[in-house]
Design an enzyme around this catalytic site. Structure first.
Site, PDB file in Angstrom:
ATOM      1  N   GLU A   7     -33.305   4.585  22.678  1.00 47.61           N
ATOM      2  CA  GLU A   7     -32.369   5.595  22.178  1.00 47.61           C
ATOM      3  C   GLU A   7     -32.880   6.133  20.834  1.00 47.61           C
ATOM      4  O   GLU A   7     -32.875   7.333  20.593  1.00 47.61           O
ATOM      5  CB  GLU A   7     -30.979   4.975  22.022  1.00 47.61           C
ATOM      6  CG  GLU A   7     -29.894   5.978  21.639  1.00 47.61           C
ATOM      7  CD  GLU A   7     -28.505   5.344  21.576  1.00 47.61           C
ATOM      8  OE1 GLU A   7     -28.402   4.108  21.695  1.00 47.61           O
ATOM      9  OE2 GLU A   7     -27.527   6.105  21.417  1.00 47.61           O
TER      10      GLU A   7
ATOM     11  N   ASP B 243     -23.585  10.698  14.665  1.00 46.79           N
ATOM     12  CA  ASP B 243     -22.280  10.067  14.516  1.00 46.79           C
ATOM     13  C   ASP B 243     -21.982   9.435  13.152  1.00 46.79           C
ATOM     14  O   ASP B 243     -20.962   9.712  12.556  1.00 46.79           O
ATOM     15  CB  ASP B 243     -22.097   8.984  15.598  1.00 46.79           C
ATOM     16  CG  ASP B 243     -22.272   9.544  17.010  1.00 46.79           C
ATOM     17  OD1 ASP B 243     -22.726  10.699  17.145  1.00 46.79           O
ATOM     18  OD2 ASP B 243     -21.962   8.834  17.969  1.00 46.79           O
TER      19      ASP B 243
HETATM   20  C1  GLC Z   1     -24.487   9.057  20.540  1.00 49.27           C
HETATM   21  C2  GLC Z   1     -25.294  10.074  19.748  1.00 49.27           C
HETATM   22  C3  GLC Z   1     -25.050  11.465  20.299  1.00 49.27           C
HETATM   23  C4  GLC Z   1     -25.373  11.473  21.792  1.00 49.27           C
HETATM   24  C5  GLC Z   1     -24.645  10.359  22.548  1.00 49.27           C
HETATM   25  C6  GLC Z   1     -25.134  10.189  23.980  1.00 49.27           C
HETATM   26  O1  GLC Z   1     -23.128   9.260  20.401  1.00 49.27           O
HETATM   27  O2  GLC Z   1     -24.985  10.019  18.389  1.00 49.27           O
HETATM   28  O3  GLC Z   1     -25.816  12.416  19.624  1.00 49.27           O
HETATM   29  O4  GLC Z   1     -25.048  12.696  22.344  1.00 49.27           O
HETATM   30  O5  GLC Z   1     -24.842   9.131  21.901  1.00 49.27           O
HETATM   31  O6  GLC Z   1     -26.515   9.972  24.022  1.00 49.27           O
END
Ligand code: GLC
Length: 424
Positions: free
Chosen positions: A395, A166
């Site tokens: 995460e 992101d």
């Molecule tokens: C964030 C990450 C993305 C992922 C999402 C859900 O937006 O950057 O890659 O798919 O979270 O885990």
């Protein structure tokens, strides 16, 4: 398996089960309460080790929400939840079950081939893979039609969220051209679930939303979005995932007697591999993004330019990328950081601007192993397991200290741990 490994494995199963909603899995409770596209595909690779049928369902549920034009959306909003912003009313895509209007890294072709190989119930695997083939092929076709209008062999992303990375430093410069005027007032939810210092900034969020509003004003008509977007970036990592998926889909199609799907995907992969070469940087020893609106390479050495090892790039390129990872490894305690640690813009705890993500480690290690860069692949897997042992199923992780960041008890992190342990 050692006692420690068995304990990690049990813990990973617990995380996957607690986030399982029956036919899809949420990335983590609270922060991400819906189904995410590439999270689900990679999650299925963990599930297949303990419940084959459930693993297939994970991907089938996602494809049940494919758009008529072939796009597979990045989020499916199966249920109502106030915990996430921007929700369905902001996207307003007009789908029967709400989805977002952008896509995510197309890892499904790779995941489905791997599921197929791992499935003991052959009859079910053939039936379920066959039903997904045409859908995945339609998604690939969509990419080249909508995101490669000049037949470059490489596709562009139109929103940083599409990359899955992101707030990567890769987007900073191109993002300057995205305006922020006229966005409706909003309140973020992510910063209520996670430390704001680890998340994207307000200036970035404004631009994320400006793009969403702009695409919405164009009726989410994918034939118009590419040319109308002030943000068009060719990400080598994203393209490598698409190329790998095309190669894997072709192999699967061949096995299932679908010659036309096999041919089309082999051609896409071959064109992509040749075109990736235009993104190579000798100076960085890796690939770089290209800003399609200016035609220039973006001087940002991120993990997006390391990820092409996941596709069948030339052996010498793979070797050079492996050496770059080794250089980075001298500067951090845990690999692979999502950005070059020597770049002054490196921010150890901020999301995609340095932290380690296990899904990236998984794909990079897989590619390096196939290219016989075994020592670097092994070191990446070891680093991943060390992080889990010391910091749990987060995460993402600070590459300097190993500190867990972002959401906890994270689904795809757990799925990757199962894959690593099963392969050990
Ligand atoms: C964030 C990450 C993305 C992922 C999402 C859900 O937006 O950057 O890659 O798919 O979270 O885990």
């Amino acid at each position: 398996m050692t006692a420690d490994a068995a304990r990690l494995y049990r813990h990973a199963l617990e995380v996957l089960r607690e986030n399982d909603q029956g036919t899809y899995t949420v990335p983590t409770k609270g922060l991400y309460p819906f189904q995410w596209n590439w999270d689900s595909c990679l999650t299925a690779l963990g599930q297949v080790h303990y419940d084959e049928a459930r693993a297939w369902t994970e991907i089938e549920t996602l494809f049940a929400h494919q758009w008529p034009d072939g796009m597979l959306p990045h989020i499916v909003f199966h249920v109502h939840s106030d915990g996430y912003f921007p929700g369905p009313s902001v996207w307003d895509t007009g789908r029967p079950i709400a989805t977002s209007g952008i896509t995510q890294p197309p890892v499904a072709g790779f995941a489905v081939r791997r599921l197929f190989e791992r499935s003991a119930d052959r009859e079910a695997a053939v039936r379920r893979a066959r039903a997904l083939l045409a859908r995945i092929d339609a998604w690939h076709r969509w990419f080249y039609q909508m995101r490669d209008p000049h037949n470059e062999g490489l596709v562009a992303i139109l929103h940083p969220w599409e990359s899955g990375r992101d707030n990567s430093i890769d987007w900073d410069e191109a993002f300057e051209r995205v305006p922020t005027e006229g966005i409706a007032p909003y309140s973020r939810r992510d910063t209520q679930h996670a430390d704001p210092a680890h998340r994207p900034t307000k200036a970035q969020y404004d631009r994320y939303l400006w793009l969403v509003q702009h695409f919405r004003s164009l009726g989410w008509d994918n034939r118009r979005l590419h040319d109308a977007s002030p943000f068009q970036v060719v990400d080598p990592g994203f393209n490598a995932i698409l190329i790998r998926s095309a190669t894997d889909l072709a192999a699967l199609a061949e096995e299932l007697g679908e010659a036309e799907i096999a041919r089309a995907n082999r051609a896409r992969a071959a064109a992509g591999i040749a075109a990736l070469e235009t993104l190579w940087s000798d100076r960085h020893g890796q690939y770089l993004c290209r800003d399609r609106t200016t035609g220039e390479l973006i001087d940002s050495a991120s993990i997006g330019g390391i990820l092409p090892v996941f596709a069948a790039i030339p052996q010498e390129r793979c070797r050079e990328v492996a050496r770059t990872i080794e250089r980075w490894a001298h500067k951090v305690a845990f690999v692979v950081p999502s950005h070059d640690p020597l770049d002054p813009r490196f921010e150890a705890k901020r999301y995609w601007r340095a932290p380690v993500w296990l899904v990236m480690n998984y794909m990079i290690a897989d590619g390096l192993r196939a290219a016989a860069e075994t020592a670097v692949a092994d070191a990446i897997v070891q680093s991943s397991l060390d992080l889990i042992t010391r910091s749990g199923f987060a995460e993402y992780y600070d590459p300097l200290t190993g500190e867990p960041c972002g959401g906890g008890r994270f689904t795809w992190t757990a799925a990757m741990v199962i894959e690593f342990l099963e392969a050990a």
